[in-house]
Write a protein that holds these residues in place. Structure first.
Motif, PDB file in Angstrom:
ATOM      1  N   VAL A 178       0.818  -1.101  -0.007  1.00  0.00           N
ATOM      2  CA  VAL A 178       0.183  -0.054  -0.099  1.00  0.00           C
ATOM      3  C   VAL A 178       0.903   1.192   0.139  1.00  0.00           C
ATOM      4  O   VAL A 178       1.753   1.339   0.721  1.00  0.00           O
ATOM      5  N   LEU A 179       0.372   2.162  -0.673  1.00  0.00           N
ATOM      6  CA  LEU A 179       0.940   3.669  -1.121  1.00  0.00           C
ATOM      7  C   LEU A 179       0.058   4.387  -0.872  1.00  0.00           C
ATOM      8  O   LEU A 179      -0.833   4.684  -1.860  1.00  0.00           O
TER       9      LEU A 179
ATOM     10  N   THR B 102      -0.575  -0.754  -4.395  1.00  0.00           N
ATOM     11  CA  THR B 102      -2.064  -0.569  -4.089  1.00  0.00           C
ATOM     12  C   THR B 102      -2.014   0.995  -3.746  1.00  0.00           C
ATOM     13  O   THR B 102      -1.598   1.173  -2.696  1.00  0.00           O
ATOM     14  N   VAL B 103      -2.444   1.612  -4.509  1.00  0.00           N
ATOM     15  CA  VAL B 103      -2.385   3.329  -4.384  1.00  0.00           C
ATOM     16  C   VAL B 103      -3.628   3.905  -3.899  1.00  0.00           C
ATOM     17  O   VAL B 103      -4.736   3.562  -4.567  1.00  0.00           O
TER      18      VAL B 103
ATOM     19  N   PRO C  72       2.288  -2.518   7.723  1.00  0.00           N
ATOM     20  CA  PRO C  72       2.691  -1.057   7.677  1.00  0.00           C
ATOM     21  C   PRO C  72       2.564  -0.808   6.222  1.00  0.00           C
ATOM     22  O   PRO C  72       2.810  -1.436   5.361  1.00  0.00           O
ATOM     23  N   VAL C  73       2.195   0.586   5.914  1.00  0.00           N
ATOM     24  CA  VAL C  73       2.118   0.989   4.666  1.00  0.00           C
ATOM     25  C   VAL C  73       3.013   2.136   4.424  1.00  0.00           C
ATOM     26  O   VAL C  73       3.613   2.752   5.305  1.00  0.00           O
ATOM     27  N   ALA C  74       3.340   2.449   2.899  1.00  0.00           N
ATOM     28  CA  ALA C  74       4.051   3.732   2.797  1.00  0.00           C
ATOM     29  C   ALA C  74       3.112   4.864   2.633  1.00  0.00           C
ATOM     30  O   ALA C  74       2.159   4.796   2.215  1.00  0.00           O
ATOM     31  N   VAL C  75       3.648   6.290   2.998  1.00  0.00           N
ATOM     32  CA  VAL C  75       2.696   7.587   2.589  1.00  0.00           C
ATOM     33  C   VAL C  75       3.748   8.392   2.093  1.00  0.00           C
ATOM     34  O   VAL C  75       4.732   8.517   2.508  1.00  0.00           O
ATOM     35  N   ALA C  76       3.106   9.313   1.001  1.00  0.00           N
ATOM     36  CA  ALA C  76       3.851  10.311   0.509  1.00  0.00           C
ATOM     37  C   ALA C  76       2.685  11.443   0.632  1.00  0.00           C
ATOM     38  O   ALA C  76       1.713  11.467   0.230  1.00  0.00           O
TER      39      ALA C  76
ATOM     40  N   LEU D  38       8.187   6.944   4.632  1.00  0.00           N
ATOM     41  CA  LEU D  38       7.674   8.333   4.842  1.00  0.00           C
ATOM     42  C   LEU D  38       8.276   9.069   3.788  1.00  0.00           C
ATOM     43  O   LEU D  38       9.742   9.180   3.871  1.00  0.00           O
ATOM     44  N   ILE D  39       7.347   9.710   3.090  1.00  0.00           N
ATOM     45  CA  ILE D  39       7.979  10.662   2.054  1.00  0.00           C
ATOM     46  C   ILE D  39       7.190  11.898   2.061  1.00  0.00           C
ATOM     47  O   ILE D  39       6.098  11.828   1.991  1.00  0.00           O
TER      48      ILE D  39
END
Length: 285
Positions: free
Chosen positions: A33-34, A59-60, A99-103, A126-127
């Motif tokens: 997930v992003l 998965t955006v 956990p997921v990535a977030v921008a 984290l972005i």
């Protein structure tokens, strides 16, 4: 302007009740997930040029923040940690586990950062894209007595900004976006679409509410960071205007910080979608 007018192929939109409000969210792709969080004065449309490429491997999840786009405009709840709970609720409803990535870009970076400091276990990466951060330099940058940026304090003022911007939304959007981006980034249709999303006092209010919590956001961030550093890898993207300031501010507060400077103005994902996609994909990989 409805979200579906610009939506890339392969994405669908839902409206989901979360944290005592209702958010519009576009979802597409498959894989880890992003989450992409837009800034002000924009909507989830800000990510349209990078969503298809990022969805090839992720998965955006692309929401309209509360107060913007097709999401509801409640009277309160705009503290950045509370907006992080908005997004956490979305992911729970979508049955997307972390956990997921977030921008995040601009205001969206502030929400992403608050999420990271309040719930670090939620995030793999984290972005932060061209944003000052409450509690880590934003307050100094908005100090007009020392040459800081005027708009922060003005937007925090109740009622007056809505009154003065009402009827001038397209003028403001055109002037601001043109000044802060490389020539040709935004078509007249793009500018009109963003202006439509902020036309009228209630839509303007929903946007300005994001600014009216910034001082409290800074106090909360500093308290949360007082004893612990951010454990996840952090990518801080600056621009030809801002450089590596955010990466430098974060360095004492995080275990792993990487700085990058985009060859763009403020609107990185729209000005150079290929650079943004490549940089983010390499960082996540």
């Amino acid at each position: 302007m409805s979200t579906t007018d610009w939506l890339p192929d392969g994405f669908g939109v839902q409206r989901i009740a979360t944290n005592q409000t209702r958010l519009s969210v576009a979802v597409g792709g498959s894989g880890p997930v992003l989450v992409l969080l837009h800034g002000w004065p924009q909507t989830s449309r800000a990510w349209a040029r990078v969503m298809p490429a990022l969805a090839q491997d992720h998965t955006v999840v692309v929401p309209d923040l509360r107060g913007t786009g097709d999401s509801d405009r409640p009277e309160g709840g705009y503290a950045k940690t509370n907006q992080a709970d908005d997004i956490r609720g979305l992911l729970t409803s979508l049955k997307l586990t972390g956990p997921v990535a977030v921008a995040g870009h601009d205001i969206g970076s502030m929400v992403a950062f608050a999420w990271a400091v309040a719930h670090p276990e939620d995030l793999s990466h984290l972005i932060l894209v061209d944003s000052l951060l409450p509690g880590l330099g934003l307050e100094e940058a908005m100090d007009v007595a020392e040459g800081g940026m005027w708009h922060f304090g003005f937007f925090m003022t109740p009622n007056i900004p809505e009154m003065l911007f009402d009827g001038h939304e397209l003028e403001f959007i055109t002037a601001t976006f043109t000044a802060l981006s490389n020539p040709g980034t935004f078509s007249p249709g793009d500018l009109t679409a963003y202006a439509d999303e902020y036309t009228g006092r209630d839509r303007l209010r929903g946007g300005f509410e994001h600014y009216r919590t910034l001082l409290a956001d800074g106090r909360e961030n500093r308290a949360l960071l007082a004893e612990n550093k951010l454990p996840m890898p952090v990518l801080a993207i600056g621009t030809t205007h801002s450089g590596t300031a955010t990466a430098q501010a974060l360095a004492p507060r995080a275990d792993q910080v990487r700085g990058a400077v985009a060859p763009t103005g403020h609107f990185v994902a729209e000005e150079d979608a290929d650079w943004f996609t490549k940089t983010v994909t390499e960082f996540l990989g």
